[in-house]
Design an enzyme around this catalytic site. Structure first.
Site, PDB file in Angstrom:
ATOM      1  N   VAL A 176      -7.483 -62.168  55.951  1.00 15.74           N
ATOM      2  CA  VAL A 176      -6.742 -60.976  55.759  1.00 15.74           C
ATOM      3  C   VAL A 176      -6.862 -60.196  57.294  1.00 15.74           C
ATOM      4  O   VAL A 176      -5.744 -59.693  57.443  1.00 15.74           O
ATOM      5  CB  VAL A 176      -7.125 -60.034  54.742  1.00 15.74           C
ATOM      6  CG1 VAL A 176      -8.411 -59.570  54.602  1.00 15.74           C
ATOM      7  CG2 VAL A 176      -6.299 -58.948  54.428  1.00 15.74           C
ATOM      8  N   ASP A 177      -7.707 -60.065  57.772  1.00 17.83           N
ATOM      9  CA  ASP A 177      -7.726 -59.155  58.884  1.00 17.83           C
ATOM     10  C   ASP A 177      -6.887 -59.670  60.127  1.00 17.83           C
ATOM     11  O   ASP A 177      -6.323 -58.853  60.814  1.00 17.83           O
ATOM     12  CB  ASP A 177      -9.245 -59.100  59.765  1.00 17.83           C
ATOM     13  CG  ASP A 177     -10.258 -58.371  58.449  1.00 17.83           C
ATOM     14  OD1 ASP A 177      -9.635 -57.905  57.320  1.00 17.83           O
ATOM     15  OD2 ASP A 177     -11.565 -58.578  58.571  1.00 17.83           O
ATOM     16  N   SER A 178      -7.277 -61.015  60.570  1.00 20.07           N
ATOM     17  CA  SER A 178      -6.289 -61.434  61.624  1.00 20.07           C
ATOM     18  C   SER A 178      -4.867 -61.570  61.097  1.00 20.07           C
ATOM     19  O   SER A 178      -4.076 -61.419  62.028  1.00 20.07           O
ATOM     20  CB  SER A 178      -6.718 -62.956  62.236  1.00 20.07           C
ATOM     21  OG  SER A 178      -6.853 -63.840  61.097  1.00 20.07           O
ATOM     22  N   ALA A 179      -4.507 -61.750  59.710  1.00 20.03           N
ATOM     23  CA  ALA A 179      -3.210 -61.943  59.483  1.00 20.03           C
ATOM     24  C   ALA A 179      -2.320 -60.595  59.572  1.00 20.03           C
ATOM     25  O   ALA A 179      -1.478 -60.558  60.035  1.00 20.03           O
ATOM     26  CB  ALA A 179      -3.362 -62.548  57.971  1.00 20.03           C
ATOM     27  N   HIS A 211     -22.652 -34.413  44.798  1.00 21.15           N
ATOM     28  CA  HIS A 211     -22.007 -35.436  45.303  1.00 21.15           C
ATOM     29  C   HIS A 211     -20.418 -35.338  44.964  1.00 21.15           C
ATOM     30  O   HIS A 211     -20.044 -36.217  43.880  1.00 21.15           O
ATOM     31  CB  HIS A 211     -22.613 -36.509  45.475  1.00 21.15           C
ATOM     32  CG  HIS A 211     -23.736 -36.868  46.334  1.00 21.15           C
ATOM     33  ND1 HIS A 211     -23.747 -37.208  47.710  1.00 21.15           N
ATOM     34  CD2 HIS A 211     -25.127 -36.718  46.131  1.00 21.15           C
ATOM     35  CE1 HIS A 211     -24.727 -36.955  48.256  1.00 21.15           C
ATOM     36  NE2 HIS A 211     -25.648 -36.603  47.132  1.00 21.15           N
ATOM     37  N   GLY A 219     -27.926 -37.333  53.095  1.00 25.31           N
ATOM     38  CA  GLY A 219     -28.377 -38.140  53.833  1.00 25.31           C
ATOM     39  C   GLY A 219     -29.845 -38.397  53.132  1.00 25.31           C
ATOM     40  O   GLY A 219     -30.084 -37.553  52.278  1.00 25.31           O
ATOM     41  N   GLU A 279     -17.821 -36.974  46.201  1.00 27.24           N
ATOM     42  CA  GLU A 279     -17.321 -38.151  46.784  1.00 27.24           C
ATOM     43  C   GLU A 279     -17.503 -39.337  45.864  1.00 27.24           C
ATOM     44  O   GLU A 279     -16.925 -40.490  45.943  1.00 27.24           O
ATOM     45  CB  GLU A 279     -17.831 -38.550  48.065  1.00 27.24           C
ATOM     46  CG  GLU A 279     -19.282 -39.201  48.427  1.00 27.24           C
ATOM     47  CD  GLU A 279     -20.212 -37.958  48.246  1.00 27.24           C
ATOM     48  OE1 GLU A 279     -19.977 -36.980  47.891  1.00 27.24           O
ATOM     49  OE2 GLU A 279     -21.461 -38.408  48.861  1.00 27.24           O
ATOM     50  N   SER A 325      -7.006 -66.969  61.396  1.00 24.62           N
ATOM     51  CA  SER A 325      -7.969 -67.541  60.797  1.00 24.62           C
ATOM     52  C   SER A 325      -7.731 -67.939  59.373  1.00 24.62           C
ATOM     53  O   SER A 325      -8.181 -68.755  58.508  1.00 24.62           O
ATOM     54  CB  SER A 325      -9.232 -66.983  60.851  1.00 24.62           C
ATOM     55  OG  SER A 325      -9.088 -65.743  59.765  1.00 24.62           O
ATOM     56  N   GLY A 326      -6.421 -67.408  58.915  1.00 23.34           N
ATOM     57  CA  GLY A 326      -6.023 -67.427  57.664  1.00 23.34           C
ATOM     58  C   GLY A 326      -6.644 -66.278  56.669  1.00 23.34           C
ATOM     59  O   GLY A 326      -6.287 -66.001  55.750  1.00 23.34           O
ATOM     60  N   CYS A 336     -24.564 -32.105  49.837  1.00 21.98           N
ATOM     61  CA  CYS A 336     -25.869 -32.443  49.475  1.00 21.98           C
ATOM     62  C   CYS A 336     -26.721 -31.958  50.637  1.00 21.98           C
ATOM     63  O   CYS A 336     -27.024 -30.688  51.028  1.00 21.98           O
ATOM     64  CB  CYS A 336     -26.162 -33.830  49.112  1.00 21.98           C
ATOM     65  SG  CYS A 336     -27.757 -34.128  48.492  1.00 21.98           S
ATOM     66  N   TYR A 337     -27.500 -32.911  51.552  1.00 21.78           N
ATOM     67  CA  TYR A 337     -28.054 -32.601  52.799  1.00 21.78           C
ATOM     68  C   TYR A 337     -27.505 -31.727  53.582  1.00 21.78           C
ATOM     69  O   TYR A 337     -28.049 -30.712  54.274  1.00 21.78           O
ATOM     70  CB  TYR A 337     -28.543 -34.147  53.298  1.00 21.78           C
ATOM     71  CG  TYR A 337     -29.335 -33.812  54.650  1.00 21.78           C
ATOM     72  CD1 TYR A 337     -30.774 -33.814  54.499  1.00 21.78           C
ATOM     73  CD2 TYR A 337     -28.713 -33.596  55.915  1.00 21.78           C
ATOM     74  CE1 TYR A 337     -31.544 -33.776  55.626  1.00 21.78           C
ATOM     75  CE2 TYR A 337     -29.588 -33.348  56.949  1.00 21.78           C
ATOM     76  CZ  TYR A 337     -31.026 -33.399  56.878  1.00 21.78           C
ATOM     77  OH  TYR A 337     -31.840 -33.159  57.801  1.00 21.78           O
ATOM     78  N   LYS A 350     -11.317 -51.864  54.793  1.00 22.72           N
ATOM     79  CA  LYS A 350     -10.579 -53.149  54.390  1.00 22.72           C
ATOM     80  C   LYS A 350      -9.534 -52.900  53.333  1.00 22.72           C
ATOM     81  O   LYS A 350      -8.351 -53.476  53.356  1.00 22.72           O
ATOM     82  CB  LYS A 350     -11.734 -53.890  53.565  1.00 22.72           C
ATOM     83  CG  LYS A 350     -11.410 -55.251  53.315  1.00 22.72           C
ATOM     84  CD  LYS A 350     -11.576 -56.258  54.544  1.00 22.72           C
ATOM     85  CE  LYS A 350     -11.425 -57.935  54.150  1.00 22.72           C
ATOM     86  NZ  LYS A 350     -12.157 -58.471  55.305  1.00 22.72           N
TER      87      LYS A 350
END
Ligand code: XMP
Length: 520
Positions: free
Chosen positions: A236-239, A179, A65, A181, A233-234, A92-93, A376
């Site tokens: 990626v998410d709605s597809a 870190h 953080g 990550e 919508s064409g 870390c934090y 995503k």
């Protein structure tokens, strides 16, 4: 509208919770845990120990953080969390806070560490396994842990940090000052995996296939024998949401694709081809370009254009979906970052985003949001696994109002055609240069000006095209892409030679901020 939390998103049995102490660290940690095939979710640091326990996590990670643990009002966690017997890793934090709350000491030594740092492992322990004693790690801290939590043993140090890592295996408490990550800590993922597999004893079973399987079950349980609608919508998410819901409930799903006439070249046909022909999904294709152009006539102000497109979209969608009898579920491609952000964000409105594809509040639907827990890249993996073509799975973000906000000033069918041709060349060339996945968005913009040129022996007075190509991680900030000159030259000469009416090409070298990605 129903509470979105009732949506079909399945939570696997073994979950590691990442406690968010601010900044962007928590999301990255959650993604790394998921890369280790362990499901992970982010929770706020204000969560109580009882709430946290009720989620039955297999492990807890306390994120980094931006604050100092000594600052007044610095975020804390309910100390009862440490008594739950759940393996906990502080980063870390998070490691400093664990030390402070569990009888250790965190000092402002006046010697912070930033960037790549040499670290010496003093004692293998669980976190380090058989790692070589000398490591490179990424540090970003000002305060230092002088003594870890009571009972914990220091396992590594650096020149300036006496306790760069600690562990108390008996009480399953672990901490690292650096870190793990970030990619700049080369052995960081291996360390995280030892925490997950050896300390939390979770199995790496969260895979794309398991995501699909659990989502399908959850969607079936939610929808039952009902009927669902999905607006495509064409993008990626709605597809991917549609393909997933179709796998679960087959012909109980009807998709509606509103062709606004403001899509990119060939896009409408591609959506219909993919979903109707290949995926076998029942699809209503509404060709509504005329209605959108009518609304846009004589509008020049960007927000007025957005509003016109957004309102018409809703009306057209309502007309089309009203004909689907007994539909009581609406599929939406909401992603996990939207869920996280909607909890915390109060960012100032710069553009009225997401108005297209966003739907009216008074629609009587229960939401089905099968991507609510996915990032995503995970959505893309699910899409590929479900057989969606690369053109859709790797499609760049595209604004809901489409080319309507890439034509400066009034939008007309002629201008759309001009822009579609130029835009197609930009994207084709980016693709053949192999830059498609590296570039966040690349497109053409048609400004509302003309300039003088000369072609052959003739004076021309034509439109310019502006090429915009940006790199970004999340569209919040972006940098203009350093495209090779040869590539820009190729785009420029192709656009001028192949698109009548264009006599000049410019490249936009503005980052965001101060610019935005789109021009309107
Ligand atoms: P800006 O232009 O604000 O864009 O830097 C950030 C990201 O959002 C997309 N964008 C939109 N998406 N409706 C949308 O759904 C909109 O009105 C809209 N305007 C911008 C843009 O393409 C970029 O990815």
């Amino acid at each position: 509208m129903a509470d979105p939390s009732s949506a079909a998103n399945a939570t696997p049995e073994q979950t590691v919770l990442v406690v968010d102490f601010g900044a962007q660290y928590a999301q990255l940690i959650a993604r790394r845990v998921r890369e280790a095939h362990v499901y992970s979710e982010i929770v706020p640091h204000t969560i109580s120990a009882a709430e946290l326990e009720s989620r039955k996590p297999a492990g807890i990670v306390l994120s980094g953080g931006p604050a100092s643990v000594h600052v007044e009002g610095a975020p804390r966690i309910d100390p009862e969390v440490y008594e739950l017997g759940i393996p906990t890793l502080g980063i870390c934090y998070g490691a400093q806070l664990m030390s402070l709350q569990l009888g250790g000491e965190v000092a402002n030594t006046g010697q912070g560490e930033y960037g790549r740092t040499d670290l010496i492992i003093d004692d293998g322990g669980l976190l380090w396994g058989a790692e070589p004693a000398d490591q490179h790690v990424w540090m970003s801290h000002f305060d230092s842990i002088v003594a870890g939590p009571a009972g914990a043993q220091a396992t590594a140090h650096t020149d300036t940090t006496p306790v760069a890592a600690f562990e108390d295996t008996g009480r399953a408490r672990y901490g690292v000052q650096f870190h793990p990550e970030v990619v700049h800590t080369p052995r960081g993922q291996a360390l995280l995996e030892r925490f997950l597999y050896d300390a939390c004893e979770v199995h790496p079973s969260w895979t794309t296939a398991s995501v699909i399987e659990t989502s399908v079950e959850a969607i079936r349980a939610q929808v039952g024998t009902g009927r669902a609608i999905c607006g495509l919508s064409g993008g990626v998410d709605s597809a991917v949401a549609a393909a997933l819901v179709h796998k679960a409930i087959g012909s109980q799903l009807t998709c509606v694709f509103v062709d606004t006439g403001l899509m990119r070249k060939g896009e409408g046909e591609q959506v219909v081809e993919t979903f109707r022909r290949h995926q076998g999904i029942e699809l209503i294709h509404v060709r509504a370009a005329d209605r959108f152009f009518d609304g846009l006539a004589s509008l020049t102000e960007p927000e007025a254009k957005r509003k016109s497109i957004g309102e018409r979209f809703i009306r057209v969608f309502e007309d089309a979906s009203g004909g689907i009898e007994d539909a009581n579920f609406l599929v939406q491609g909401t992603l996990y970052p939207d869920v996280i952000e909607s909890g915390t964000s109060d960012a100032a409105k710069i553009k009225s985003h997401h108005n297209v594809g966003g739907l009216p509040d008074d629609m009587e639907f229960e939401l089905v949001e099968p991507l609510r827990s996915l990032f995503k890249d995970e959505v893309r993996a699910v899409g590929s696994e479900l057989g969606l073509p690369d053109e859709i799975v790797w499609r760049q973000p595209f604004p809901g109002p489409g080319l309507g906000v890439r034509i400066i000033g009034e939008v007309t069918p002629d201008k759309v055609e001009l822009l579609q041709e130029a835009d197609a060349i930009v994207r084709e060339e980016i693709k053949s240069a192999g830059l498609e996945r590296e570039i966040w968005q690349a497109f053409a913009v048609l400004p509302d000006i003309r300039s003088v040129g000369v072609m052959g022996d003739e004076r021309t007075y034509g439109h310019p095209i502006i090429i915009r190509a940006v790199t970004s991680d999340d569209a919040m900030t972006a940098d203009w892409a350093r495209l090779p000159y040869e590539l820009l030259e190729k785009m420029s000469s192709r656009i001028i030679n192949e698109v009548p009416g264009i006599n000049r090409v410019a490249y936009d070298v503005t980052s965001k901020p101060p610019g935005t990605i789109e021009w309107e």
